[in-house]
Enzyme design. Sequence first.
Site, PDB file in Angstrom:
ATOM      1  N   ASN A  71     -17.748  37.167  70.183  1.00  0.00           N
ATOM      2  CA  ASN A  71     -16.652  37.774  70.939  1.00  0.00           C
ATOM      3  C   ASN A  71     -16.318  39.167  70.403  1.00  0.00           C
ATOM      4  OD1 ASN A  71     -16.326  35.579  72.631  1.00  0.00           O
ATOM      5  ND2 ASN A  71     -14.533  34.765  71.570  1.00  0.00           N
ATOM      6  N   TYR A  99     -20.068  19.670  70.269  1.00  0.00           N
ATOM      7  CA  TYR A  99     -21.388  19.058  70.098  1.00  0.00           C
ATOM      8  C   TYR A  99     -22.259  20.103  69.390  1.00  0.00           C
ATOM      9  CZ  TYR A  99     -19.610  15.571  73.315  1.00  0.00           C
ATOM     10  OH  TYR A  99     -18.843  14.589  73.906  1.00  0.00           O
ATOM     11  N   ARG A 109     -10.234  26.370  60.732  1.00  0.00           N
ATOM     12  CA  ARG A 109     -10.387  25.318  61.727  1.00  0.00           C
ATOM     13  C   ARG A 109     -10.503  23.988  60.994  1.00  0.00           C
ATOM     14  NH1 ARG A 109      -9.218  29.195  64.184  1.00  0.00           N
ATOM     15  NH2 ARG A 109     -10.244  30.137  66.007  1.00  0.00           N
ATOM     16  N   LYS A 141      -1.733  38.667  60.705  1.00  0.00           N
ATOM     17  CA  LYS A 141      -1.370  38.601  62.117  1.00  0.00           C
ATOM     18  C   LYS A 141      -0.167  37.671  62.289  1.00  0.00           C
ATOM     19  CE  LYS A 141      -5.512  37.199  62.881  1.00  0.00           C
ATOM     20  NZ  LYS A 141      -6.724  36.639  63.549  1.00  0.00           N
ATOM     21  N   GLY A 171       3.811  40.737  65.972  1.00  0.00           N
ATOM     22  CA  GLY A 171       3.017  41.897  65.580  1.00  0.00           C
ATOM     23  C   GLY A 171       2.081  41.597  64.432  1.00  0.00           C
ATOM     24  N   ASP A 174      -9.805  37.313  68.195  1.00  0.00           N
ATOM     25  CA  ASP A 174     -11.073  38.045  68.123  1.00  0.00           C
ATOM     26  C   ASP A 174     -10.922  39.446  68.703  1.00  0.00           C
ATOM     27  OD1 ASP A 174     -12.156  35.649  67.170  1.00  0.00           O
ATOM     28  OD2 ASP A 174     -12.784  35.016  69.170  1.00  0.00           O
TER      29      ASP A 174
END
Length: 372
Positions: A52, A121, A201, A256, A261, A296
Site C-alpha cells: 500500500n 489464509y 497485529r 499517530k 493528529g 499506510d
Amino acid sequence: MTTGSPAAAHDADAPVDVVCLGESMVTFVPTRPGRLADVPAFARTIGGAESNVACALAAAGHRTRWVSRVGADGFGDHLIEAIGSYGVDVRAVRRDPERPTGVYFRTADDRAADGHEVLYYRAGSAASAMAPANVPRRDLWAGRILHLSGITAALSEDCLALMSDLMARPSPDHRPSPSRSAAPLLGGPGRPLVSFDVNHRPGLWRDAVGPRVLLELARGADLVFVGEDEAEAAWGLRGADAIRAALPEPEVLVVKRGAAGATVFAREDGAAGAMGAGCHAPSPRVDVVAPVGAGDAFAAGFLSATLRGLAVRDRIRHGHLMAAAVLTVPGDLTQPPARAHADRLVALDDTAWGRLRLGPGWTGDDQEVRTR
C-alpha cells in the site's frame, strides 16, 4: 486511478526512492455488510501494508520497488499485475512454486467495529518463506529509504530473522545524518534510511513475544511510525512522551494519534544529539467514507515529504492529507492529491488548517475545499 505499464516505466539502473518489503495478499471484501457466514458474494481486491505504501508513493510521483514472494498461481499473477499497475517496480518479487499466495476475507464494516471479522489464509504462504538467504540484499538496499513493518516479523521465524538482520543497528559512524537536514541520507555505506511501521497485529503472533520483538525492531530503525493506541496495547505506554522515552534510538519517531493528529520527535544533532521536543500537527476534519488504509497512506505522505526535505510540521501535514485521500474513498488505495494542490493546503496558517474539512472528491484540483 490512472495507471501505467510498469515494465515500460522502470529503468533497471535508475535510482529508487523507496523499497518496501512485505507480504501482500488477495483480499475478499463482502459486497454488502453482514457476517461472513451470511454474505453471498465478495469483491476481489489487494491488501498489504507495505505494498500500500509503495503504491501510494508511486502514485505521488516517487520511484518505488516492492520486494516479496508470491505463489506461482493466479492470485500471485493478480498481485504482481495490480501492484505493478500503480507504477511500482515489481521485478524483485519472487515466485514460489511450492507455496501459495496468501488470501484473506473480512467483513465490510470498520475494523474497530463490534462484530468485525477477519479470516487469514496465509499460514505457509510464499511470503512467509522470506528469509535472509532468499531475499537478495541488493534488492533491498537499492533505495534511499527501506520501508518495513512489524507484520512481516510475525509471519514466521524466517521472516523474523530477515527483519532482525535488516534492522541490526550499524556502528555510530554509520548512523544517518540529522533528521532536520535538507534530505534524508544513507544510514551508512550502502545502507538506506530504515523506516519501520510497528503495525502491531496481536492475532498474527503465535505467542506473547510479539510486543517485545516489535520494541526491539523499532529500536533498530531510523524512522518509526507507531499509533498511540497500539503502543498502549503492546507496551503499556500512555502518551507520546512516554513512547519517546521508551524509544530514544530512532532519529525520527512518529506517534499517530488518530483524529487528534500526530506528534513527531526528531533528534536534533544526529546520533549524539539530544531528543528534540515533539512537533504536533492536528488532523483536518475528514468526512470518512471507509476507515481503512489510513495508516499506510499517512506513512506514504510522511515519507514523500521526507524525501523532499520538508520541515517536520509539513511532513506531518502531508501525511494527514494522504490519509484523508484514502479515508474519503471506499478502498485502501486511491489517487492522492496533486503535489501542488497538497502543498497549497500544507502551507495554510494554523487557523486556516484548523478549519479544513475534507470530503469525497476533495483531491481534485478543481474541487473546493470546505472549511468549518
